[in-house]
Scaffold this active site. Sequence first.
Site, PDB file in Angstrom:
ATOM      1  N   LEU A 143       0.877  -1.163   0.000  1.00  0.00           N
ATOM      2  CA  LEU A 143       0.000   0.000   0.000  1.00  0.00           C
ATOM      3  C   LEU A 143       0.912   1.210   0.000  1.00  0.00           C
ATOM      4  O   LEU A 143       1.897   1.241   0.739  1.00  0.00           O
ATOM      5  CB  LEU A 143      -0.897   0.024   1.246  1.00  0.00           C
ATOM      6  CG  LEU A 143      -1.916  -1.112   1.397  1.00  0.00           C
ATOM      7  CD1 LEU A 143      -2.693  -0.946   2.708  1.00  0.00           C
ATOM      8  CD2 LEU A 143      -2.875  -1.154   0.213  1.00  0.00           C
ATOM      9  N   ASP A 144       0.591   2.211  -0.823  1.00  0.00           N
ATOM     10  CA  ASP A 144       1.465   3.381  -0.852  1.00  0.00           C
ATOM     11  C   ASP A 144       1.350   4.153   0.458  1.00  0.00           C
ATOM     12  O   ASP A 144       0.460   3.906   1.284  1.00  0.00           O
ATOM     13  CB  ASP A 144       1.174   4.267  -2.064  1.00  0.00           C
ATOM     14  CG  ASP A 144      -0.226   4.843  -2.073  1.00  0.00           C
ATOM     15  OD1 ASP A 144      -0.609   5.488  -1.085  1.00  0.00           O
ATOM     16  OD2 ASP A 144      -0.947   4.663  -3.072  1.00  0.00           O
ATOM     17  N   ALA A 145       2.228   5.113   0.653  1.00  0.00           N
ATOM     18  CA  ALA A 145       2.317   5.812   1.936  1.00  0.00           C
ATOM     19  C   ALA A 145       1.005   6.475   2.336  1.00  0.00           C
ATOM     20  O   ALA A 145       0.665   6.525   3.527  1.00  0.00           O
ATOM     21  CB  ALA A 145       3.437   6.845   1.888  1.00  0.00           C
ATOM     22  N   THR A 185      -2.051   5.521   1.474  1.00  0.00           N
ATOM     23  CA  THR A 185      -3.170   4.590   1.558  1.00  0.00           C
ATOM     24  C   THR A 185      -3.165   3.881   2.902  1.00  0.00           C
ATOM     25  O   THR A 185      -2.125   3.448   3.389  1.00  0.00           O
ATOM     26  CB  THR A 185      -3.106   3.554   0.420  1.00  0.00           C
ATOM     27  OG1 THR A 185      -3.154   4.229  -0.836  1.00  0.00           O
ATOM     28  CG2 THR A 185      -4.270   2.579   0.500  1.00  0.00           C
TER      29      THR A 185
END
Length: 224
Positions: A93-95, A97
Amino acid sequence: MKTDRQLAKYLANLGYGSRKEMEAAIQSGRVTGSGDNLRFDDEPLDPAPGMVLMMNKPAGFTCSRADQGRLVYELLPPRFLQRSPALSTVGRLDADTTGLLLFTDDGKLLHRLISPKSSTEKTYEATLARPLEGHEGDLFASGTLVLRGEDKPLLPAKLDVTGERSARLTITEGRYHQVRRMFAAAGNHVETLHRLRFGPLELGDLPEGEWRQLKPDEIAALAP
């Protein structure tokens, strides 16, 4: 029953320290109990290899050890990073999200879950910059949407509108920033993104920044 040498190796693989340090810990009585009731410094041992963890990831943490900034691993016991086999996130998950993030030290399970052939459903809750226009559901479900910079259409995805500027999107792929790019292709911008579900697993009421170990039946349902 494990010999002291075998036990020292096992504890070292769980990340408690080097084999030499664990041999000393055993000799000094820091390791007590036997079988499934072993304890270290009077605390139950960490999960055995093959564990799967679920975390409610907060914003501002990244999943790759190569990334700059704070890592999701900082939210776990420090010795978990010393485990062998290594503990890894199941996808990323990106930062920005938040939500359901899985970890495992089971390499075979990891590859099964992230394989493009797995078709594991993942549900996200998105808050958008602009009101939905009504065409997004058909676009995402069509199986013809091609993201910018790619040439292969996305698999059909399901959109459930939950508000003027909010929706839940269920996808079966895991392309780079896929949900954000899908809404961008539809002429909108994702302001917040939260993963609610991964396969049969739901985040439930797990507090933000906290984690728990999955039960054997949950792992079995995750990868039947």
